[in-house]
Design an enzyme around this catalytic site. Structure first.
Site, PDB file in Angstrom:
ATOM      1  N   ARG A  53       0.167  -2.788 -14.280  1.00 30.80           N
ATOM      2  CA  ARG A  53      -1.267  -2.898 -14.557  1.00 30.80           C
ATOM      3  C   ARG A  53      -2.149  -2.358 -13.439  1.00 30.80           C
ATOM      4  NH1 ARG A  53       1.196  -6.360 -17.467  1.00 30.80           N
ATOM      5  NH2 ARG A  53       2.333  -6.689 -15.538  1.00 30.80           N
ATOM      6  N   THR A  54      -1.854  -2.798 -12.223  1.00 22.41           N
ATOM      7  CA  THR A  54      -2.774  -2.465 -11.133  1.00 22.41           C
ATOM      8  C   THR A  54      -2.828  -0.956 -10.921  1.00 22.41           C
ATOM      9  OG1 THR A  54      -2.267  -4.592 -10.125  1.00 22.41           O
ATOM     10  CG2 THR A  54      -3.349  -2.970  -8.724  1.00 22.41           C
ATOM     11  N   LYS A  82      13.214   9.742   4.148  1.00 25.16           N
ATOM     12  CA  LYS A  82      13.777  10.494   5.287  1.00 25.16           C
ATOM     13  C   LYS A  82      13.470   9.790   6.597  1.00 25.16           C
ATOM     14  CE  LYS A  82      12.573  14.893   3.090  1.00 25.16           C
ATOM     15  NZ  LYS A  82      11.645  16.017   3.270  1.00 25.16           N
ATOM     16  N   ARG A 103      -0.439  -0.569  -2.110  1.00 19.80           N
ATOM     17  CA  ARG A 103       0.308  -1.814  -2.365  1.00 19.80           C
ATOM     18  C   ARG A 103       1.580  -1.783  -1.527  1.00 19.80           C
ATOM     19  NH1 ARG A 103       1.866  -4.693  -8.016  1.00 19.80           N
ATOM     20  NH2 ARG A 103      -0.293  -5.360  -7.751  1.00 19.80           N
ATOM     21  N   HIS A 131      -4.896  -9.943  -2.970  1.00 18.76           N
ATOM     22  CA  HIS A 131      -4.962  -9.021  -4.105  1.00 18.76           C
ATOM     23  C   HIS A 131      -6.404  -9.071  -4.620  1.00 18.76           C
ATOM     24  CE1 HIS A 131      -3.852  -6.581  -7.353  1.00 18.76           C
ATOM     25  NE2 HIS A 131      -2.862  -7.272  -7.903  1.00 18.76           N
TER      26      HIS A 131
HETATM   27  C1  NCD Z   1       0.424  -9.680  -9.638  1.00 16.32           C
HETATM   28  C2  NCD Z   1       0.861  -9.107  -8.301  1.00 16.32           C
HETATM   29  O1  NCD Z   1       1.440  -8.028  -8.226  1.00 16.32           O
HETATM   30  O2  NCD Z   1       0.556  -9.779  -7.332  1.00 16.32           O
HETATM   31  N1  NCD Z   1       0.433  -8.744 -10.661  1.00 16.32           N
HETATM   32  C3  NCD Z   1      -0.682  -7.971 -10.854  1.00 16.32           C
HETATM   33  O3  NCD Z   1      -1.090  -7.208 -10.000  1.00 16.32           O
HETATM   34  N2  NCD Z   1      -1.326  -8.126 -12.020  1.00 16.32           N
HETATM   35  C4  NCD Z   1       1.057 -10.952 -10.016  1.00 16.32           C
HETATM   36  C5  NCD Z   1       2.561 -11.078  -9.990  1.00 16.32           C
HETATM   37  O4  NCD Z   1       3.297 -10.137  -9.701  1.00 16.32           O
HETATM   38  O5  NCD Z   1       3.017 -12.182 -10.306  1.00 16.32           O
END
Ligand code: NCD
Length: 303
Positions: A53-54, A82, A103, A131
């Site tokens: 999703r993100t 590498k 991320r 997040h």
């Molecule tokens: C979350 C995350 O990656 O922190 N997912 C997201 O970004 N919607 C929640 C999770 O992984 O449980």
């Protein structure tokens, strides 16, 4: 130029209530739209950890604003294989793009990237810590549903210890006049720094172990996944997995208008039979990732 022009997005606590309101107002205007606001701009997505999703909603958001996207979705296929360092990778992306979305499994990774890069950096999740854009879309979904956030009773259920979405949502919600119920087994209680923040900001909150004790008071039931990948000891994970599950039977005691939210992915903490009930808000919550991220990108990068 907006107040947020050029800003890094590292933690939800860096945003004032009026800034969050501004992002949500902009998201409301942009929902369902396509614009040319970021024509010629390039967004880099540097995802060192899995995401559906993100990453994809950030990409969709940029494309809907007329911009372009480069990036990677795992270390595989990059020069990190590498032996290239995180810092050098970020420096390269800084040369190629106007904004970097990061991320990483390590806490503080996005902050480090922001220190290294000239371009604004958006934290799309760093370990179990932050997040922020998830919290923004969560708050937007609540505001869209109820027309306001103030005055609501909000329960956050599950892995409050390792879940960065849960922590960021709790901290973001504390900017509003809400009552928070932090519901978890003792092993998964909210982090000390999160509790300290709630105390310092005079947020009304209570920590409870069982959803049954408070479910009839809640307007929002925010459910989270136990973060298996963050447990050092698999036996500890086994002890707490499956310690709660939302089913239509559990929801029989909830308010009629109560909504069930979840950052997703779910594993087994919300039964699929909840999906067809009016309580289920998690799919439209995920869809709101696009307008909220459009708003943020536009406010940071727009003219
Ligand atoms: C979350 C995350 O990656 O922190 N997912 C997201 O970004 N919607 C929640 C999770 O992984 O449980």
């Amino acid at each position: 130029m907006s107040e947020l022009s050029g800003r890094d997005v590292i933690s939800i606590v860096d945003f004032s209530r009026s800034e969050l309101d501004m992002i949500m107002d902009e998201a409301e205007k942009l929902k369902g739209k396509r614009t040319e606001d970021l024509k010629g701009k390039i967004m880099a997505t540097a995802f060192f950890e899995p995401s559906t999703r993100t990453r994809l909603s950030f990409q969709t958001a940029m494309l809907r604003l007329g911009g372009s996207v480069i990036g990677f979705s795992s270390e595989e296929g990059t020069s990190i294989e590498k032996g290239e360092s995180f810092s050098d990778t970020i420096r390269m992306l800084d040369n190629y793009s106007d904004i970097i979305v990061v991320r990483h499994k390590l806490e503080g990774a996005a902050k480090l990237a922001a220190e290294l890069a000239e371009a604004p950096v958006i934290n799309a999740g760093d370990g179990s810590k932050n997040h922020p854009t998830q919290a923004m879309l969560d708050l937007f979904t609540i505001r869209e549903t109820f027309g306001h956030i103030d005055g609501l009773n909000i329960g956050v259920l599950g892995d409050l210890r390792f879940g960065r979405a849960a922590s960021s949502f709790i901290l973001g919600a504390s900017k509003y006049n809400v009552k928070l119920f932090l519901i978890s087994p003792p092993e998964l209680k909210a982090r000390k720094d999160v509790i300290a923040y709630l105390k310092n900001s005079n947020t009304k909150f209570s920590e409870v172990e069982k959803l049954e004790e408070v479910i009839n008071e809640l307007d929002v039931i925010y459910v989270t996944r136990v973060q298996r990948e963050r447990f050092a000891d698999p036996a500890e994970y086994e002890k707490v997995r499956g310690s709660y599950k939302i089913t239509p039977r559990v929801l029989a005691n909830a308010k009629k208008e109560a909504i069930v939210m979840h950052p997703l992915p779910r594993v087994d903490e919300i039964d699929i039979s909840v999906d067809s009930t009016p309580h289920a808000a998690y799919f439209r919550q995920a869809a709101n990732g696009v307008p909220v991220r459009m708003a943020l990108l536009k406010l940071i990068l727009g003219d």
